[in-house]
Design an enzyme around this catalytic site. Structure first.
Site, PDB file in Angstrom:
ATOM      1  N   ASP A 306       0.840  -1.195   0.000  1.00 44.91           N
ATOM      2  CA  ASP A 306       0.000   0.000   0.000  1.00 44.91           C
ATOM      3  C   ASP A 306       0.880   1.251   0.000  1.00 44.91           C
ATOM      4  OD1 ASP A 306      -3.106   0.707   1.794  1.00 44.91           O
ATOM      5  OD2 ASP A 306      -2.087   1.744   0.166  1.00 44.91           O
ATOM      6  N   GLU A 502     -10.472   7.259   4.406  1.00 41.07           N
ATOM      7  CA  GLU A 502      -9.444   6.664   5.261  1.00 41.07           C
ATOM      8  C   GLU A 502      -9.494   7.221   6.674  1.00 41.07           C
ATOM      9  OE1 GLU A 502      -6.473   6.390   1.442  1.00 41.07           O
ATOM     10  OE2 GLU A 502      -5.719   5.689   3.356  1.00 41.07           O
TER      11      GLU A 502
HETATM   12  C1  GLC Z   1      -4.412   4.298   0.109  1.00 39.91           C
HETATM   13  C2  GLC Z   1      -5.306   3.153   0.551  1.00 39.91           C
HETATM   14  C3  GLC Z   1      -5.517   2.091  -0.494  1.00 39.91           C
HETATM   15  C4  GLC Z   1      -5.488   2.697  -1.878  1.00 39.91           C
HETATM   16  C5  GLC Z   1      -4.102   3.262  -2.110  1.00 39.91           C
HETATM   17  C6  GLC Z   1      -3.968   3.959  -3.473  1.00 39.91           C
HETATM   18  O1  GLC Z   1      -3.523   4.623   1.125  1.00 39.91           O
HETATM   19  O2  GLC Z   1      -4.967   2.521   1.776  1.00 39.91           O
HETATM   20  O3  GLC Z   1      -6.765   1.461  -0.207  1.00 39.91           O
HETATM   21  O4  GLC Z   1      -5.771   1.704  -2.842  1.00 39.91           O
HETATM   22  O5  GLC Z   1      -3.691   4.165  -1.104  1.00 39.91           O
HETATM   23  O6  GLC Z   1      -4.773   5.103  -3.515  1.00 39.91           O
END
Ligand code: GLC
Length: 587
Positions: A306, A502
């Site tokens: 991630d 988030e």
């Molecule tokens: C974010 C998220 C993830 C997402 C990624 C790209 O931090 O945790 O779910 O797919 O970054 O945007």
């Protein structure tokens, strides 16, 4: 005798022909069966160590310092993080942007196409004009796997039309704490529902209609839904990016099954979350990634970390790179420092801290996904056309999903369904006339947008379009209807959460705002019968407030087709939605 000779000759010739055609066809089957594997091995044999290292690199498109770096370093993938849009944020603008990056990749020695990934978590919602579906929590309330599969197919069509073949979805977290800001990105708190709907979405996304094949991503591996409140490693958050303390028995019984089902459904990538388990960052856990996911569960796709996740491994950047790659991470969402990462990987290979076998395994998995997605045949675009983005046909499916997602929390005195012939209806509330609010996070911007900046219909639009011409509909966001002598027949208050994404949505007590409650009180005082529609990404605490609310509807985050709410409020369709997560309401 002559006749016999001729017949014998004819039969022999026929047998020879049949033999050859079988050989060719069987050889062709063998050749086709091995075609992707064979192509991967052929390509791998040609690659230098640096070209292999390049394939592990996943960079945010805004971090590319000069476009020639894509070929220079042989980048494996680019992404648009939430809100990373092209100059012209239109379907054509996206296609042009992705095409530009893919053209740059074609200048590399081996011309290996890029993977381009986005978070199309409720339709291709980065793009104004795309069909925006209810977020996953609302889809869970529909408990309709075939509808969710269909939404995967449509999302794939709209993504491929804009040149994108990789979606960081579905979220397969099984939610335990509704204070988490990512509840709406999940299918709720039942491992079985999460498994079933996740698999349906993956099958839809990865099969697409026509040639629209999009790589799905099962995320966030694993047990991110069980993080402890107050454990976040990010000072801005409370629970997101925190620690999961469940024991292995619980992890295997509740949080692993959605990934097992996703693998059975053929998911081609798995994203490791910003979560630690029993004190170890999962992104550095060889046990969970290699032994369990790739070994025990036989996951053959590729593992992606991630956003900057590998650097949460303590001990410095070099140690983080070595630890995460050796743990089994194949592609690294850096997302910015690609030169630094490449230098660390070159050092790790030179020093033997990462083996050639591990590097080859990562590259093999990534290339296999690229071949399966048809990237080498059709680098960008192809069927379907841009006109599919936000088509009326797609919007109808989204409207159906809105209808099926609505959950009736309370309906005293048979207040619902409402009459389309009521003389006077008043509508109020912060979410009544606001497509941004009804769409939530991951909509055009990472944290979503407030207001009516994208095509679609609001809940108010739906009410106005549903009622008879003779019905008077008055709207006031704050619920102030001055000068009214008589009570309205019906009051509809549409209230709820402002968009977030988030950890910015972490909340120690999710509830309606004071302003929303004041609006509801005004509507109550001005109407004979009042319905409250709650637009939220999770259950809100309304226990103290609902005594004189005649009816309450959970609408979750319905997306662009708000009209679907009125379809059910006025009885064109029944309430069929069920709670995907506990929500206690005083009746
Ligand atoms: C974010 C998220 C993830 C997402 C990624 C790209 O931090 O945790 O779910 O797919 O970054 O945007």
């Amino acid at each position: 005798m002559k006749f016999l000779n001729k017949t014998l000759l004819f039969v022999t010739a026929g047998l020879i022909f049949l033999g050859f055609s079988f050989l060719i066809s069987s050889n062709k089957i063998v050749e086709n069966k091995q075609s992707n594997d064979e192509r991967v091995e052929n390509l791998l044999r040609q690659m230098t160590i640096d070209e292999k290292i390049g394939q592990l690199v996943l960079v945010d498109k805004n971090a590319i310092q000069e476009i020639d770096d894509i070929a220079r370093y042989g980048a494996g993938g680019l992404l648009s993080g939430g809100g990373d849009k092209p100059e012209a944020n239109t379907p054509a603008g996206w296609l042009q942007m992705v095409r530009q990056f893919q053209d740059a990749a074609q200048k590399s020695r081996l011309k290996i196409p890029l993977l381009y990934g986005v978070d199309a978590v409720h339709g291709h919602a980065n793009v104004p004009g795309a069909t925006i579906f209810p977020h996953e929590i609302g889809l869970a309330a529909t408990h309709d796997a075939d509808l969710v599969r269909k939404i995967g197919v449509i999302t794939a069509d709209e993504l491929v039309a804009t040149g994108i073949q990789w979606n960081f979805a579905p979220g397969l977290d099984v939610v335990e704490d509704t204070r988490w800001g990512r509840v709406y990105e999940t299918f709720g708190s039942s491992s079985t529902v999460v498994s079933d709907l996740g698999a349906a979405y993956i099958k839809g996304l990865q099969s697409g209609s026509g040639k629209a094949h999009v790589i799905a991503t099962a995320k966030h591996y694993v047990a991110a839904g069980a993080m402890e409140w107050g454990s976040s490693t990010n000072s801005q958050f409370k629970i997101d990016q925190g620690a999961t303390l469940v024991d292995e028995k619980t992890l295997r019984a509740k949080h692993l099954p959605p990934f097992i089902t996703a693998i059975s459904a053929g998911v081609e990538s798995v994203m490791v979350g910003h979560t630690s388990w029993q004190g170890t960052e999962i992104v550095g856990s060889r046990y969970l990634i290699t032994d369990v996911l790739k070994g025990e569960l036989a996951f053959k796709g590729f593992v992606v970390s991630d956003w900057a996740g590998i650097y949460e491994i303590p001990g410095g950047e070099y140690h983080a790179v070595v630890t995460s790659i050796n743990a089994g991470v194949d592609m690294v969402m850096l997302p910015t420092d690609y030169k630094n990462f490449i230098e660390n990987m070159q050092r790790a290979m030179a020093q033997g801290d990462v083996s050639q076998e591990r590097l080859d395994d990562a590259v093999r998995r990534i290339l296999s996904a690229k071949f399966k997605a048809g990237l080498f045949e059709r680098v960008v675009g192809g069927a379907p056309s841009l006109t599919t983005v936000g088509s009326q046909e797609h919007r109808e499916v989204a409207r159906e999903a809105v209808r099926k997602s609505l959950v009736l929390l309370k309906n005293s005195h048979e207040s619902l369904p409402l009459s389309k012939n009521a003389a006077h209806i008043i509508v109020a509330g912060s979410a009544a006339n606001n497509i941004g609010k009804q769409s939530g996070g991951w909509t055009v911007e990472w944290q979503g947008i407030d207001g009516n900046w994208i095509p679609g219909t609001t809940i108010l639009d739906g009410i106005k379009n549903a009622v008879a011409r003779s019905t008077r509909v008055d709207y006031s966001e704050s619920g102030e209807f001055s000068g009214e002598q008589k009570l309205a027949d019906v009051g509809v208050a549409v209230v709820g959460e402002s968009p977030y994404a988030e950890g910015f949505g972490d909340s120690d007590h999710p509830m309606l705002t004071k302003e929303d409650l004041e609006t509801v009180a005004r509507v109550r005082a001005a109407s004979k019968k009042m319905v409250v529609v709650i637009v939220s990404g999770r259950p809100l605490d309304i226990r103290v407030d609902t005594g004189d609310w005649d009816a309450i509807v959970a609408a979750w985050l319905p997306g662009s087709e708000g009209e679907g709410v009125a379809d059910v409020l006025f009885g064109d369709y029944p309430f069929t939605g069920t709670l995907p997560i506990e929500w206690s309401v005083k009746k």
